[in-house]
Design a protein around this motif. Sequence first.
Motif, PDB file in Angstrom:
ATOM      1  N   ILE A 117       0.805  -1.220   0.000  1.00 18.36           N
ATOM      2  CA  ILE A 117       0.000   0.000   0.000  1.00 18.36           C
ATOM      3  C   ILE A 117       0.838   1.270   0.000  1.00 18.36           C
ATOM      4  CG2 ILE A 117      -0.171   0.084   2.524  1.00 18.36           C
ATOM      5  CD1 ILE A 117      -3.016   1.160   2.198  1.00 18.36           C
ATOM      6  N   ASN A 118       2.147   1.158   0.259  1.00 17.27           N
ATOM      7  CA  ASN A 118       2.914   2.383   0.474  1.00 17.27           C
ATOM      8  C   ASN A 118       4.138   2.479  -0.426  1.00 17.27           C
ATOM      9  OD1 ASN A 118       3.235   4.894   1.911  1.00 17.27           O
ATOM     10  ND2 ASN A 118       5.008   3.969   2.899  1.00 17.27           N
ATOM     11  N   MET A 119       3.971   2.138  -1.686  1.00 20.01           N
ATOM     12  CA  MET A 119       5.029   2.372  -2.650  1.00 20.01           C
ATOM     13  C   MET A 119       4.422   3.048  -3.873  1.00 20.01           C
ATOM     14  SD  MET A 119       5.710  -1.350  -4.394  1.00 20.01           S
ATOM     15  CE  MET A 119       6.504  -0.620  -5.833  1.00 20.01           C
ATOM     16  N   ARG A 120       5.281   3.572  -4.703  1.00 23.73           N
ATOM     17  CA  ARG A 120       4.782   4.173  -5.942  1.00 23.73           C
ATOM     18  C   ARG A 120       4.217   3.067  -6.836  1.00 23.73           C
ATOM     19  NH1 ARG A 120       8.546   8.488  -8.816  1.00 23.73           N
ATOM     20  NH2 ARG A 120       7.879   9.613  -6.930  1.00 23.73           N
ATOM     21  N   PHE A 121       3.048   3.300  -7.397  1.00 22.34           N
ATOM     22  CA  PHE A 121       2.320   2.322  -8.215  1.00 22.34           C
ATOM     23  C   PHE A 121       1.980   1.065  -7.417  1.00 22.34           C
ATOM     24  CE2 PHE A 121       4.725   4.725 -11.503  1.00 22.34           C
ATOM     25  CZ  PHE A 121       3.637   5.245 -12.191  1.00 22.34           C
ATOM     26  N   SER A 122       1.515   1.274  -6.199  1.00 27.22           N
ATOM     27  CA  SER A 122       1.126   0.128  -5.377  1.00 27.22           C
ATOM     28  C   SER A 122      -0.249  -0.375  -5.764  1.00 27.22           C
ATOM     29  CB  SER A 122       1.147   0.500  -3.891  1.00 27.22           C
ATOM     30  OG  SER A 122       0.178   1.478  -3.603  1.00 27.22           O
ATOM     31  N   GLY A 171       8.807  -7.387   3.139  1.00 26.88           N
ATOM     32  CA  GLY A 171       8.552  -6.727   4.412  1.00 26.88           C
ATOM     33  C   GLY A 171       9.156  -7.510   5.560  1.00 26.88           C
ATOM     34  N   THR A 172       9.320  -6.847   6.669  1.00 27.86           N
ATOM     35  CA  THR A 172       9.875  -7.483   7.865  1.00 27.86           C
ATOM     36  C   THR A 172       8.969  -8.620   8.317  1.00 27.86           C
ATOM     37  OG1 THR A 172      10.929  -5.422   8.513  1.00 27.86           O
ATOM     38  CG2 THR A 172      10.567  -7.049  10.243  1.00 27.86           C
ATOM     39  N   ARG A 173       9.548  -9.747   8.679  1.00 26.60           N
ATOM     40  CA  ARG A 173       8.742 -10.902   9.037  1.00 26.60           C
ATOM     41  C   ARG A 173       8.601 -11.105  10.536  1.00 26.60           C
ATOM     42  NH1 ARG A 173       6.225 -14.313   5.565  1.00 26.60           N
ATOM     43  NH2 ARG A 173       6.222 -13.399   3.499  1.00 26.60           N
ATOM     44  N   GLY A 174       9.666 -10.977  11.319  1.00 23.15           N
ATOM     45  CA  GLY A 174       9.565 -11.166  12.755  1.00 23.15           C
ATOM     46  C   GLY A 174       8.829 -10.018  13.413  1.00 23.15           C
ATOM     47  N   LEU A 175       8.317 -10.234  14.624  1.00 19.50           N
ATOM     48  CA  LEU A 175       7.560  -9.203  15.326  1.00 19.50           C
ATOM     49  C   LEU A 175       8.446  -8.286  16.157  1.00 19.50           C
ATOM     50  CD1 LEU A 175       4.458 -11.226  16.603  1.00 19.50           C
ATOM     51  CD2 LEU A 175       4.586  -9.706  14.624  1.00 19.50           C
ATOM     52  N   PRO A 220      17.429   0.380  -6.065  1.00 20.22           N
ATOM     53  CA  PRO A 220      17.926   1.098  -4.887  1.00 20.22           C
ATOM     54  C   PRO A 220      16.918   2.010  -4.214  1.00 20.22           C
ATOM     55  CG  PRO A 220      18.754   2.096  -6.915  1.00 20.22           C
ATOM     56  CD  PRO A 220      18.075   0.834  -7.317  1.00 20.22           C
ATOM     57  N   ASN A 221      15.816   2.352  -4.890  1.00 23.07           N
ATOM     58  CA  ASN A 221      14.830   3.268  -4.306  1.00 23.07           C
ATOM     59  C   ASN A 221      13.656   2.554  -3.657  1.00 23.07           C
ATOM     60  OD1 ASN A 221      16.329   5.491  -5.123  1.00 23.07           O
ATOM     61  ND2 ASN A 221      15.328   5.583  -7.120  1.00 23.07           N
ATOM     62  N   TYR A 222      13.740   1.233  -3.581  1.00 21.77           N
ATOM     63  CA  TYR A 222      12.691   0.437  -2.938  1.00 21.77           C
ATOM     64  C   TYR A 222      13.216  -0.076  -1.607  1.00 21.77           C
ATOM     65  CZ  TYR A 222       9.294  -3.291  -2.129  1.00 21.77           C
ATOM     66  OH  TYR A 222       8.338  -4.108  -1.582  1.00 21.77           O
ATOM     67  N   ARG A 223      12.391  -0.005  -0.558  1.00 23.29           N
ATOM     68  CA  ARG A 223      12.772  -0.458   0.771  1.00 23.29           C
ATOM     69  C   ARG A 223      11.955  -1.703   1.122  1.00 23.29           C
ATOM     70  NH1 ARG A 223      11.391   4.648   1.386  1.00 23.29           N
ATOM     71  NH2 ARG A 223       9.814   4.248   2.978  1.00 23.29           N
ATOM     72  N   PRO A 224      12.494  -2.881   0.862  1.00 26.08           N
ATOM     73  CA  PRO A 224      11.709  -4.104   1.068  1.00 26.08           C
ATOM     74  C   PRO A 224      11.299  -4.329   2.508  1.00 26.08           C
ATOM     75  CG  PRO A 224      14.005  -4.627   0.616  1.00 26.08           C
ATOM     76  CD  PRO A 224      13.829  -3.173   0.335  1.00 26.08           C
ATOM     77  N   GLN A 225      12.099  -3.870   3.466  1.00 22.91           N
ATOM     78  CA  GLN A 225      11.737  -4.077   4.868  1.00 22.91           C
ATOM     79  C   GLN A 225      10.475  -3.325   5.238  1.00 22.91           C
ATOM     80  OE1 GLN A 225      14.310  -2.364   3.738  1.00 22.91           O
ATOM     81  NE2 GLN A 225      14.905  -0.676   5.089  1.00 22.91           N
ATOM     82  N   ASP A 226      10.126  -2.278   4.456  1.00 24.75           N
ATOM     83  CA  ASP A 226       8.918  -1.493   4.717  1.00 24.75           C
ATOM     84  C   ASP A 226       7.867  -1.614   3.620  1.00 24.75           C
ATOM     85  OD1 ASP A 226       9.934  -0.518   7.082  1.00 24.75           O
ATOM     86  OD2 ASP A 226      10.700   1.335   6.206  1.00 24.75           O
TER      87      ASP A 226
END
Length: 696
Positions: free
Chosen positions: A370-375, A394-398, A557-563
Amino acid sequence: MKRWSLLAATVASAALFLSACGGSGGGGGGGFVLPPPGATTPPPAASEAPKFKLAITKTEDVAGTFGSVGAYEKITGTFTGEVDPKDAHNAIIQDLSLAPRNANGKVEYSSDFVLFKPKDMGKANGVLRYDAPNRGNIVNLDPYFASRGYVFLTAAWQGDVPAAAGKLTLQVPVAKNADGSTITGTYRAELLPTAATNDSLPLPGGPYNSAMQAYATASLDNTQPGYVLTRRINEADARQLIPASDWKFAKCSAAAPFPGTPDETNVCLRDKWDPAYMYELVYVAKDPKVMGLGLAAVRDMIAFFHHDASDAAGTANPVAAAIKNTIASGVSQCGNFMKTFVHLGFNEDRAGRKVFDGVYAQIAARQTNINMRFSIPGGGGGVRTDHTAFGQAGTRGLSKDYVDDVAQRRGGILSRCEASGTCPKLFIGFSGTEFFVLQGSPLLTDAWGTADLVQPGNARIYYYASTHHLLGLPSLPGASAGALYATNANAGVVPVVRALYQNLEEWVVKGTAPPDNQVPKLADATLVRPQQLKFPAVPGAAYTGLVNTYSLLDWGPNYRPQDESGIATQVPPAYLGRDYAILVPQVDADGNDIAGIRSLDVAVPVGTNTGWNYTNKPGTIDLAGLFGSYFPFAKTSAERSGSGDPRPSLQERYTDQAGYVAAVTAAANDLVARRFLLQVDADAAIAKAAANPVLP
């Protein structure tokens, strides 16, 4: 692994094209980056506070009455809010700085909502439950929890739902470059024909999002760099290039055959679409929506109904001063959304208060794009289709102490709310499908699958043993579900889920600690590698060990997979040579799961239920979507012996109907004692067992 070996030259040429078109978004850069958990963020800049407007369009009575609470009414309307791009609480929202501003210098959104409340608010119990709508579908009040005095709110969070009767929509703006020009960027869609046809197929495609609003192509000229259509049967197969002359952005039908009528969101093929193939389209899209505003909309709306007496124009909040606690419920796509909501820091409102006291993310193994360009906030993905879809990263652990050794990152889903002191009490519920199809096990183990994770004290994870994603759906013949085997028949999970909702309520309202986590574990060998699963030799069934893998991917490089945030420029993504471990629940001698909450259909089984099933499509290697399987037991020992079934028959298990009812009664009493079944549901299950003989 060779899944992304093709299209490298195409991606390179697309990058050249985008640099000429300003596809990086001008002043948008790589989007906003939230400081690491625990870092100090500057206070919000002083400005006029955002204004909110409540518009009630209809109030109507709900049929019937609900226990001592009595009658309910249904209020329909829209909530219009505005978000300050200068407020640090909004800093992570992708492209917010590139959205148009209103006269107040803020960015606006408008969300449809439906509110159910007791007509006599003196009988409300102080709990507001927000049910996130799945693809805009209204969630009706739950009769049991209505009898407990809940206020129910369902409101739009997803900005790509088309307006239609019975749908809740969220209006969000389109981002523009700083100079006002159109933002473009590389986008990928999978087109999945279900039958041979010359008709056009709509974007955005995919197995779950075909009815959502698409991102239009930046050009109808598909001969430019950055436009490629390929096809393949299975995910790992080499892509077969379809020449640009053989497809167009157009609408086609029998009345308007290829090349059809030019259209920015439909694709037309010279030859028939072949259902044996999946088609992958990479194109240059335009006009990205600021989809992350859906996170702010839910945050601000809940805060308004919880705390405010009226809106900016003086319209009264219909539940003003009546709400003491808030609980969020999200199922499937919406459960993923609620996890993302918490992960990205939106459980802290603008005043620094906690938004939701409790969150129940049901059958939610992933996060939401929901929070990337062209999501596209839906999606799903399996072994074959959308295998690399956004939403699986995205981050998996809590815990904030979670270490991802595959990606070499630190920090979990609760890192931001732990830093701000706004974490909710969190329930996460899993079905078996979350392990086999939706890559769920990394929530339970380290990234390599070598050690169990210790879950935070404010969270509980519950595995519903021997279930599939479609909880409570009646068993279907395999053919009607596109599956090889009859589908999962574990309906007993539904009352288990109801008991868990009440446990969450009591934890939030009274502080009563819920039952401990109920999950398979490496430590006791109830969580294993897929090939270690000891499925019995059930006649007519074959377990293959097929699971949906989870690879570390590079989207640029402009994508943040953890978020799940930022801008993807590497499309398709590059495989980085490392994979997360995917493990599955171990089974007993019947093939039913050992660990987790074993509902009455598992504790007193009449067959084997699984979280996996296979497609019945010849030549296709895939699991059957979100369906599990069901294999009934033989009734008598003679029938079992004749078929070679190693599983004891119903007769051998229970002797007769009285023995079966006695077993159901004992198991129901045990589930009630452990708080996984309400007494009212236990009584109903025992009565049903007595009235529906499985044996003479």
